[in-house]
Each structure stands twice: as C-alpha cells, then as structure tokens.
Design a protein around this motif. Structure first.
Motif, mmCIF file in Angstrom:
data_model
loop_
_atom_site.group_PDB
_atom_site.id
_atom_site.type_symbol
_atom_site.label_atom_id
_atom_site.label_comp_id
_atom_site.label_asym_id
_atom_site.label_seq_id
_atom_site.Cartn_x
_atom_site.Cartn_y
_atom_site.Cartn_z
ATOM 1 N N VAL A 6 70.183 56.536 58.293
ATOM 2 C CA VAL A 6 71.618 56.658 58.097
ATOM 3 C C VAL A 6 71.874 57.042 56.652
ATOM 4 O O VAL A 6 71.375 56.396 55.726
ATOM 5 N N CYS A 17 78.839 54.748 55.592
ATOM 6 C CA CYS A 17 77.983 55.807 56.113
ATOM 7 C C CYS A 17 78.551 57.143 55.617
ATOM 8 O O CYS A 17 79.770 57.361 55.617
ATOM 9 N N ASP A 19 78.318 60.135 56.808
ATOM 10 C CA ASP A 19 78.833 61.078 57.819
ATOM 11 C C ASP A 19 80.254 60.757 58.257
ATOM 12 O O ASP A 19 81.046 61.663 58.526
ATOM 13 N N HIS A 20 80.583 59.436 58.332
ATOM 14 C CA HIS A 20 81.886 59.058 58.885
ATOM 15 C C HIS A 20 82.750 58.250 57.919
ATOM 16 O O HIS A 20 83.860 57.860 58.259
ATOM 17 N N GLN A 21 82.214 57.977 56.728
ATOM 18 C CA GLN A 21 82.966 57.271 55.688
ATOM 19 C C GLN A 21 83.479 55.914 56.175
ATOM 20 O O GLN A 21 84.593 55.491 55.844
ATOM 21 N N ALA A 22 82.661 55.219 56.963
ATOM 22 C CA ALA A 22 83.078 53.939 57.541
ATOM 23 C C ALA A 22 82.167 52.813 57.075
ATOM 24 O O ALA A 22 80.937 52.968 57.040
ATOM 25 N N CYS A 25 80.530 51.279 61.188
ATOM 26 C CA CYS A 25 80.546 52.561 61.900
ATOM 27 C C CYS A 25 80.006 52.400 63.315
ATOM 28 O O CYS A 25 78.821 52.113 63.515
ATOM 29 N N ASP A 26 80.881 52.592 64.283
ATOM 30 C CA ASP A 26 80.469 52.502 65.685
ATOM 31 C C ASP A 26 79.572 53.674 66.081
ATOM 32 O O ASP A 26 78.686 53.533 66.928
ATOM 33 N N LYS A 27 79.814 54.808 65.465
ATOM 34 C CA LYS A 27 79.033 56.004 65.834
ATOM 35 C C LYS A 27 77.595 55.899 65.351
ATOM 36 O O LYS A 27 76.664 56.328 66.035
ATOM 37 N N CYS A 28 77.415 55.330 64.156
ATOM 38 C CA CYS A 28 76.056 55.152 63.621
ATOM 39 C C CYS A 28 75.444 53.811 64.027
ATOM 40 O O CYS A 28 74.267 53.554 63.762
#
Length: 202
Positions: A6, A17, A19-22, A25-28
């Motif tokens: 990640v 993260c 990629d998603h600036q979270a 992060c649920d996606k990662c």
C-alpha cells in the motif's frame, strides 16, 4: 505467501493511503488510525517520553475544570450547557495518551457519562441518557449511580419494569442509597395508584 503493498502519503500530519487519501480505506482494506493516534501523542511529548503510568497533570486539571463547569451549569438548570461541558471533558478523557493508566480514564469517563446522563434526563432526552448510563455500567458496574441513571432513563422511555429492575440492581450494590429508594418508592406508588384507579373505573 504473497503480500500486497500500500502506497502511503502524509496529509495534514496524518498517514493516509496515497491512492485514495483515506486514513481508513475500505478499498485498500487498511486503517492507519492507530498509527496516527500514537504519532499524535508522541508529537505532544516533544520527544520526552514519560515513564509508564505517568499522568500529565494539565490534562487532569482540564478535565476537572470542564466537569465542574458542567456541574455549575447543571445546578443552574442550564442543562444544554452542562451537556456541552461534559461532552468536552469526555472527549479529552477519551484522548488520554496510551501510556497513562487506563483505570484513570475509566473512572473519569464513568463520572462524566453519569453526569451527562443526568442532564439528558433533565431534558427528557431519554435515549441519549440510556446510552450514557449503559456506558457507566460498562465502565463501573458496582457503582449504584449508573444503575440509577439507567433506571430513570428506562422509565422515561416507558420501559417501567426494566427501569425498576435496573434500580433494584443498583440497590444490591448500595442498599443504603436513599436516592434509589426514593425513586423506587415513587414509581411503585405510581403503578399502585394507576392500578387502583383502573379497578375503580370498572
């Protein structure tokens, strides 16, 4: 066994993260909340870590001041202001550094939640009062006042039998509690009066 990588970045002094600036992060499928909490506490020490179990007096004084502000508002029947003061104190107590004794935070939170529950009851916000009272019982089960608040909230919600049961449980921990004895007598007298009235109407 394959491992996933990640990409991380720092945004506003928080690890997120890339990629998603979270932060979470649920996606990662990653959470950096714990890392950021530790980093925030370490940053506040300016590199001078206290020994295990040490307590920063400034935080305790801040919590005590906000609690007393809440008590002052409550006594003056400014219940919404009391709720705000207790809530601020609760937030500070929740944010105690990880190296401080957990029992200290539990004691503080039990008292603050109990006080805020009383303010909610005064405003007839019984759902919020019950949530806080449940928290008190979870943190400090042998304390009769938590069961008393829980009983008052349940009765306010119309769940009278559960409320009586909660108060009776409180009496088991503190049989001499005049506060609980008085409240129980009032609700039991009310039930008896309603039953008698109902019989007379028939």
């Amino acid at each position: 066994m394959a491992t996933s990588t990640v990409n991380l970045s720092i945004v506003n002094d928080k690890v997120v993260c890339a990629d998603h600036q979270a932060e979470v992060c649920d996606k990662c499928h990653q959470s950096f909340a714990d890392i950021n909490t530790i980093a925030r506490h370490l940053k506040a020490t300016n590199g001078q870590l206290p020994p295990p179990g040490a307590v920063l007096p400034q935080r305790s004084q801040q919590i005590a001041k906000m609690r007393e502000d809440g008590n002052t508002h409550f006594r003056a029947q400014r219940h919404q202001e009391a709720i705000a003061s207790y809530t601020n104190a609760i937030n500070v107590a929740f944010d105690r550094p990880l190296w401080e004794p957990t029992q200290l935070a539990r004691e503080e939170l039990a008292v603050l939640l109990c006080n805020r529950s009383a303010a909610y009851i005064a405003r007839k916000e019984y759902v919020n009062a019950l949530v806080d009272a449940d928290g008190v019982v979870e943190l400090k089960r042998p304390w009769s006042k938590g069961h008393f608040r829980r009983g008052r909230a349940l009765i306010g919600l119309g769940r009278t039998e559960e409320g009586i049961e909660a108060m009776r449980l409180g009496l088991m921990f503190d049989p001499e509690s005049a506060e609980i004895q008085k409240a129980l007598k009032e609700v039991e007298d009310k039930i008896a009066a309603e039953a008698t009235g109902g019989d007379e109407d028939k």
